[in-house]
Enzyme design. Sequence first.
Site, PDB file in Angstrom:
ATOM      1  N   ASP A  15       0.824  -1.225   0.000  1.00 18.52           N
ATOM      2  CA  ASP A  15       0.000   0.000   0.000  1.00 18.52           C
ATOM      3  C   ASP A  15       0.853   1.269   0.000  1.00 18.52           C
ATOM      4  OD1 ASP A  15      -2.404  -1.289  -0.009  1.00 18.52           O
ATOM      5  OD2 ASP A  15      -2.752  -1.127   2.145  1.00 18.52           O
ATOM      6  N   ARG A  96       0.550   5.088  16.993  1.00 18.18           N
ATOM      7  CA  ARG A  96       0.240   6.131  16.002  1.00 18.18           C
ATOM      8  C   ARG A  96       0.651   7.526  16.472  1.00 18.18           C
ATOM      9  NH1 ARG A  96      -0.024   1.598  14.279  1.00 18.18           N
ATOM     10  NH2 ARG A  96      -1.255   0.959  12.476  1.00 18.18           N
ATOM     11  N   ASP A 125      -7.092   3.855  12.630  1.00 20.77           N
ATOM     12  CA  ASP A 125      -5.768   4.455  12.497  1.00 20.77           C
ATOM     13  C   ASP A 125      -5.787   5.759  11.694  1.00 20.77           C
ATOM     14  OD1 ASP A 125      -4.460   2.594  14.076  1.00 20.77           O
ATOM     15  OD2 ASP A 125      -4.225   1.187  12.421  1.00 20.77           O
ATOM     16  N   SER A 177      -4.356  -8.927   8.203  1.00 21.37           N
ATOM     17  CA  SER A 177      -3.752  -7.611   8.339  1.00 21.37           C
ATOM     18  C   SER A 177      -3.096  -7.571   9.724  1.00 21.37           C
ATOM     19  CB  SER A 177      -4.843  -6.541   8.220  1.00 21.37           C
ATOM     20  OG  SER A 177      -4.360  -5.335   8.749  1.00 21.37           O
TER      21      SER A 177
HETATM   22  N1  ARG Z   1      -8.266  -2.651  16.146  1.00 22.16           N
HETATM   23  C1  ARG Z   1      -7.014  -2.223  16.656  1.00 22.16           C
HETATM   24  C2  ARG Z   1      -7.009  -0.729  16.801  1.00 22.16           C
HETATM   25  O1  ARG Z   1      -7.742  -0.053  16.166  1.00 22.16           O
HETATM   26  C3  ARG Z   1      -5.862  -2.745  15.835  1.00 22.16           C
HETATM   27  C4  ARG Z   1      -5.661  -2.085  14.528  1.00 22.16           C
HETATM   28  C5  ARG Z   1      -4.587  -2.733  13.757  1.00 22.16           C
HETATM   29  N2  ARG Z   1      -4.220  -1.958  12.616  1.00 22.16           N
HETATM   30  C6  ARG Z   1      -3.942  -2.478  11.449  1.00 22.16           C
HETATM   31  N3  ARG Z   1      -3.636  -1.645  10.529  1.00 22.16           N
HETATM   32  N4  ARG Z   1      -3.991  -3.762  11.198  1.00 22.16           N
HETATM   33  O2  ARG Z   1      -6.249  -0.210  17.582  1.00 22.16           O
END
Ligand code: ARG
Length: 408
Positions: A15, A96, A125, A177
């Site tokens: 990506d 993040r 995110d 993912s």
């Molecule tokens: N659901 C979790 C969160 O929002 C994990 C996110 C994981 N991110 C990813 N890009 N796979 O904090």
Amino acid sequence: MAKAKCVLAYSGGLDTSVAIQWLRENRDLDVIALAVDVGQERQDLEVVREKALRIGAIESLVKDVREEYVAEFLSKALAANALYENKYPLLSAMSRPIIVKHLVQEAHRAGARYIAHGCTGKGNDQVRFEVGIAALDPEIEVIAPVREWDLCTREAEMEYAAEHGIPVPTTKESPYSIDDNLWGRAIECGALEDPWMEPPIDIYTMTSDARGDACDAPEYVEISFEQGLPVALGGELTSFHDIIVKMNDLAGRHGFGRIDMIENRLIGVKSREVYEVPGALTLIQAHKALEDLCLERDLLHYKLGIEQKWAELVYDGMWYSPLKEALDGFIATTQKLVTGDVRLRFYKGSCVVVGRHSPYSLYDYNLATYDAADTFDHHAAKGFITLWGLPTKVWARQRRKTGKEGEV
Ligand code: ARG
């Protein structure tokens, strides 16, 4: 005329690699790729750095921020015993804001007006990136190529990549993912999208299977804390960073630290999430056990509510917000006397607190004991209960008088 610049949060994956080309082609921008090392599974970040240059970034940087991540971010998560919805230790939500901080720093250094990230429109995110960036520099414009481009399927993206000479993954890609850092590992998508389906055994990399390859013998560990922060393991002074790494390994070997949950994303969707968080869960459990010993009752109870709000704010992308900052102040005050040792036993998927000790312990043996050493005033209990129960008694009498007995 020189082109405008854009700092891209770069991971080396498909990506964000495609995003480099897309930003050049569709936005006519010079791209500066920034990969941030927050302790994700070892990938050669030098290879990642060079890859961005090969694809066409004008500059490519790798920043190792692990120490800062531990000192400025994870220390706060531990002090807050942060668990979103009482379960998830926020590993992605924690990384993040530090990535955002370095993206903004780079943008300022390079004179870039734009920052880009590779998030989709469906997750948390994107919110964490964009609200975080707005908080640190409201004038920066954010671009989210994956949310904008028409490369809807993986195939279309691979085709675009091949056309532009962007290396596409040659091995069969994982259907999951994954996001990971020092605080743990998140696994989403693929077979996990069916909430009824048990997670396949091969998705785990940090934790052994408690029924299978986990250690056969129990293991005891002693963690020492000073003002809420872990400072030693088994009596040996060690950095917080190394304690996290060691506890990830040790707890993971015993098959402790797996979570399988349905989670409420900020954007309104419920999703099935699997996490491996052996170190984070161990440390939070040990830290809580010490607080149980050292924090006065009212403060402990009040802090539980603050912890929940803190976790929600951080989950929802509000790391850089006045409320979160104010709660940090409250939490920091509570940690001043959280000093002492906690003993844990690991065995076949479990981690149990078996002992705790502190110079600031509020546990008073003479008050607690039922033995001869008892100094608790049993007679005082009578008057206490009379007054404590007085409102209930008044209410009950009135109820009887008005014939409302039996109705609450
Ligand atoms: N659901 C979790 C969160 O929002 C994990 C996110 C994981 N991110 C990813 N890009 N796979 O904090």
